[in-house]
Design a protein around this motif. Structure first.
Motif, PDB file in Angstrom:
ATOM      1  N   TYR A 236      -9.401   5.900   8.883  1.00 36.76           N
ATOM      2  CA  TYR A 236     -10.744   6.478   8.905  1.00 36.76           C
ATOM      3  C   TYR A 236     -11.698   5.803   9.879  1.00 36.76           C
ATOM      4  O   TYR A 236     -12.861   6.156   9.954  1.00 36.76           O
ATOM      5  N   THR A 237     -11.225   4.781  10.605  1.00 34.38           N
ATOM      6  CA  THR A 237     -12.053   4.147  11.620  1.00 34.38           C
ATOM      7  C   THR A 237     -11.745   4.804  12.961  1.00 34.38           C
ATOM      8  O   THR A 237     -10.616   4.767  13.431  1.00 34.38           O
ATOM      9  N   GLY A 238     -12.748   5.420  13.563  1.00 33.53           N
ATOM     10  CA  GLY A 238     -12.512   6.181  14.793  1.00 33.53           C
ATOM     11  C   GLY A 238     -11.969   7.560  14.461  1.00 33.53           C
ATOM     12  O   GLY A 238     -12.270   8.146  13.415  1.00 33.53           O
ATOM     13  N   SER A 239     -11.156   8.098  15.332  1.00 31.60           N
ATOM     14  CA  SER A 239     -10.606   9.438  15.108  1.00 31.60           C
ATOM     15  C   SER A 239      -9.566   9.386  13.995  1.00 31.60           C
ATOM     16  O   SER A 239      -8.863   8.389  13.824  1.00 31.60           O
ATOM     17  N   TYR A 240      -9.468  10.476  13.239  1.00 31.05           N
ATOM     18  CA  TYR A 240      -8.544  10.516  12.100  1.00 31.05           C
ATOM     19  C   TYR A 240      -7.109  10.378  12.595  1.00 31.05           C
ATOM     20  O   TYR A 240      -6.718  10.972  13.602  1.00 31.05           O
ATOM     21  N   GLN A 241      -6.329   9.591  11.850  1.00 33.49           N
ATOM     22  CA  GLN A 241      -4.916   9.431  12.181  1.00 33.49           C
ATOM     23  C   GLN A 241      -4.069   9.806  10.977  1.00 33.49           C
ATOM     24  O   GLN A 241      -4.321   9.338   9.867  1.00 33.49           O
ATOM     25  N   HIS A 242      -3.094  10.668  11.186  1.00 32.01           N
ATOM     26  CA  HIS A 242      -2.180  11.038  10.098  1.00 32.01           C
ATOM     27  C   HIS A 242      -1.333   9.838   9.704  1.00 32.01           C
ATOM     28  O   HIS A 242      -1.017   8.984  10.526  1.00 32.01           O
ATOM     29  N   TRP A 243      -0.982   9.804   8.437  1.00 34.64           N
ATOM     30  CA  TRP A 243      -0.119   8.731   7.951  1.00 34.64           C
ATOM     31  C   TRP A 243       1.174   9.323   7.415  1.00 34.64           C
ATOM     32  O   TRP A 243       1.270  10.515   7.124  1.00 34.64           O
ATOM     33  N   ASP A 244       2.168   8.451   7.297  1.00 27.66           N
ATOM     34  CA  ASP A 244       3.454   8.833   6.744  1.00 27.66           C
ATOM     35  C   ASP A 244       3.855   7.782   5.717  1.00 27.66           C
ATOM     36  O   ASP A 244       3.298   6.673   5.689  1.00 27.66           O
ATOM     37  N   MET A 245       4.784   8.121   4.853  1.00 27.98           N
ATOM     38  CA  MET A 245       5.378   7.148   3.929  1.00 27.98           C
ATOM     39  C   MET A 245       6.835   6.999   4.313  1.00 27.98           C
ATOM     40  O   MET A 245       7.619   7.935   4.167  1.00 27.98           O
ATOM     41  N   ASP A 246       7.190   5.834   4.832  1.00 29.59           N
ATOM     42  CA  ASP A 246       8.558   5.656   5.308  1.00 29.59           C
ATOM     43  C   ASP A 246       9.349   4.649   4.487  1.00 29.59           C
ATOM     44  O   ASP A 246      10.472   4.300   4.843  1.00 29.59           O
ATOM     45  N   MET A 247       8.777   4.153   3.384  1.00 30.50           N
ATOM     46  CA  MET A 247       9.496   3.254   2.479  1.00 30.50           C
ATOM     47  C   MET A 247       8.836   3.310   1.104  1.00 30.50           C
ATOM     48  O   MET A 247       7.712   3.795   0.968  1.00 30.50           O
TER      49      MET A 247
ATOM     50  N   HIS B 258       0.829  -1.203   0.000  1.00 32.85           N
ATOM     51  CA  HIS B 258       0.000   0.000   0.000  1.00 32.85           C
ATOM     52  C   HIS B 258       0.867   1.258   0.000  1.00 32.85           C
ATOM     53  O   HIS B 258       0.813   2.081   0.907  1.00 32.85           O
ATOM     54  N   HIS B 259       1.717   1.361  -1.022  1.00 29.56           N
ATOM     55  CA  HIS B 259       2.543   2.551  -1.273  1.00 29.56           C
ATOM     56  C   HIS B 259       3.647   2.777  -0.249  1.00 29.56           C
ATOM     57  O   HIS B 259       4.355   3.777  -0.332  1.00 29.56           O
ATOM     58  N   GLY B 260       3.793   1.885   0.715  1.00 30.40           N
ATOM     59  CA  GLY B 260       4.790   2.114   1.751  1.00 30.40           C
ATOM     60  C   GLY B 260       4.351   3.085   2.823  1.00 30.40           C
ATOM     61  O   GLY B 260       5.176   3.545   3.625  1.00 30.40           O
ATOM     62  N   ILE B 261       3.035   3.357   2.890  1.00 29.73           N
ATOM     63  CA  ILE B 261       2.566   4.281   3.917  1.00 29.73           C
ATOM     64  C   ILE B 261       2.273   3.533   5.211  1.00 29.73           C
ATOM     65  O   ILE B 261       2.078   2.321   5.222  1.00 29.73           O
ATOM     66  N   SER B 262       2.259   4.279   6.298  1.00 39.41           N
ATOM     67  CA  SER B 262       2.256   3.671   7.622  1.00 39.41           C
ATOM     68  C   SER B 262       0.884   3.209   8.083  1.00 39.41           C
ATOM     69  O   SER B 262       0.793   2.394   9.001  1.00 39.41           O
ATOM     70  N   LYS B 263      -0.195   3.701   7.482  1.00 34.72           N
ATOM     71  CA  LYS B 263      -1.537   3.302   7.890  1.00 34.72           C
ATOM     72  C   LYS B 263      -2.413   3.118   6.657  1.00 34.72           C
ATOM     73  O   LYS B 263      -2.406   3.961   5.764  1.00 34.72           O
TER      74      LYS B 263
END
Length: 378
Positions: A221-232, A210-215
């Motif tokens: 999108y389940t529950g409170s919004y969480q920021h994601w990052d791409m670390d690979m 999934h693009h190497g993103i962290s979430k």
């Protein structure tokens, strides 16, 4: 009255499978989410082995497995030319070079002792292919890999159900790769999976698909919004919940489907045994379990395969070729200078093989029709 066509393949999707996929389509979430997670858990339980990661194809699984184990430019990967071309193209996508080894004339499988002859200082991995439902010698490949420190990745697209020498796909290799393409023993049209051993490997594959993103979307999108990052660096290889929903209940039917295909294959072998010059790929050895994915015959050498294929189709019999040897395909001939005689056994099988219908919904009367048609045209 005109007889109904004997299709080359009919899938086994039931109303239960369709209803579960419909439930997903009526829900909020369509992409990688709870149904993918359920499918992964259920398939892992069936395989009694490791972590399952749902993907878009077996090709994606092979590609990611090579990358996870550091296979890339300058590396060589040993495999077989008697396979679908994706086995070799996944190696190319990783930046490595496929090195073909000819197959056993009886099983059409690559053997460890032949693979060892192709090992060089550049060899970093081996991809044995479990062909037509039969497993390659994984105990042999695991032993071969140790002194050379090689990665072993199983192309198990044909062999979800297989067992050989007490070993199932994924138990000895670094990863095993599966397909749920339209004609596979369980199917969602397109789709694949990979089984691996460690938590770290599974986490890497889930990010890489999934693009190497962290979430993924479900966690964002389940529950409170969480920021994601791409670390690979990653790819777009993630299975979605609609595909997973079609597969979940099919896992429960794997054993029964396999037994039905086994029975039909035995019927074919008995009814075709007396056709002069017709040969079979050898059946599973005692104590071995095949997935019985495809039933392929080798035509007498004096036959024109194209004429046989056309005549079968004119008689309402679906058929296919699995496979023309990879080294004879135009891209590989022009890119690497391969000649048909470089791997003569694979070439011979690839020129003579015809795949006949084999699936649980196939009736015994239909098998008799196929056999009668083949006898007439051969």
């Amino acid at each position: 009255m005109t007889e109904r066509r004997v299709e080359f393949f009919r899938h086994n999707l039931t109303e239960e499978d369709i209803a579960l996929a419909t439930d997903v389509m009526r829900s909020v979430f369509l992409t990688t989410g709870p149904k993918v997670a359920e499918f992964e858990r259920k398939l892992s339980n069936y395989l009694s082995n490791g972590h399952v990661v749902g993907l878009t194809s077996c090709t994606a699984a092979l590609h990611l497995a090579l990358l996870r184990h550091g296979i890339g430019p300058g590396d060589e990967v040993i495999t077989t030319p008697m396979t679908f071309c994706a086995t070799a193209t996944a190696i190319l996508q990783a930046g490595a070079t496929p090195i073909f080894v000819d197959v056993c004339p009886h099983s059409a499988l690559i053997k460890p002792e032949d693979a060892e002859k192709a090992i060089t200082a550049k060899t970093k991995a081996i991809i044995p292919v479990h062909l037509y439902g039969r497993m390659a010698d994984m105990r042999g490949f695991a032993e071969l890999a140790k002194p050379y420190n090689l990665v072993v990745i199983e192309d198990a697209a044909h062999c979800l159900e297989g067992q050989r020498d007490g070993v199932r796909p994924g138990q000895l290799g670094h990863a095993a790769c599966f397909s749920f393409y339209a004609t596979k023993n369980i199917t969602c049209g397109e789709g694949g999976a990979l089984v691996c051993k460690t938590d770290g490997d599974a986490a890497w594959y889930r990010s890489a698909r999934h693009h190497g993103i962290s979430k993924n979307a479900a966690s964002r999108y389940t529950g409170s919004y969480q920021h994601w990052d791409m670390d690979m660096m990653g790819w777009k290889y993630n299975m979605d919940d609609i595909q997973a929903a079609l597969l979940i209940h099919q896992i429960d039917q794997i054993y029964g489907y396999r037994r039905r295909r086994q029975h039909l294959e035995q019927l074919y072998r008995e009814m075709l045994a007396d056709i002069k010059g017709l040969e079979f790929i050898e059946p599973p050895a005692e104590g071995e379990e095949s997935g019985h994915h495809l039933f392929t015959v080798l035509l007498p050498r004096e036959c024109s395969r194209d004429a046989v294929l056309n005549s079968l189709q004119e008689r309402g019999i679906g058929c296919a070729v699995n496979y023309r040897a990879v080294h004879t395909l135009t891209y590989f001939r022009e890119s690497y200078g391969y000649r048909p005689e470089d791997f003569p056994i694979a070439y011979d099988i690839g020129c003579r093989t015809v795949t006949l219908p084999l699936y649980p919904k196939l009736g015994e009367d239909e098998v008799r029709r196929v056999c009668a048609a083949l006898r007439a045209v051969v």
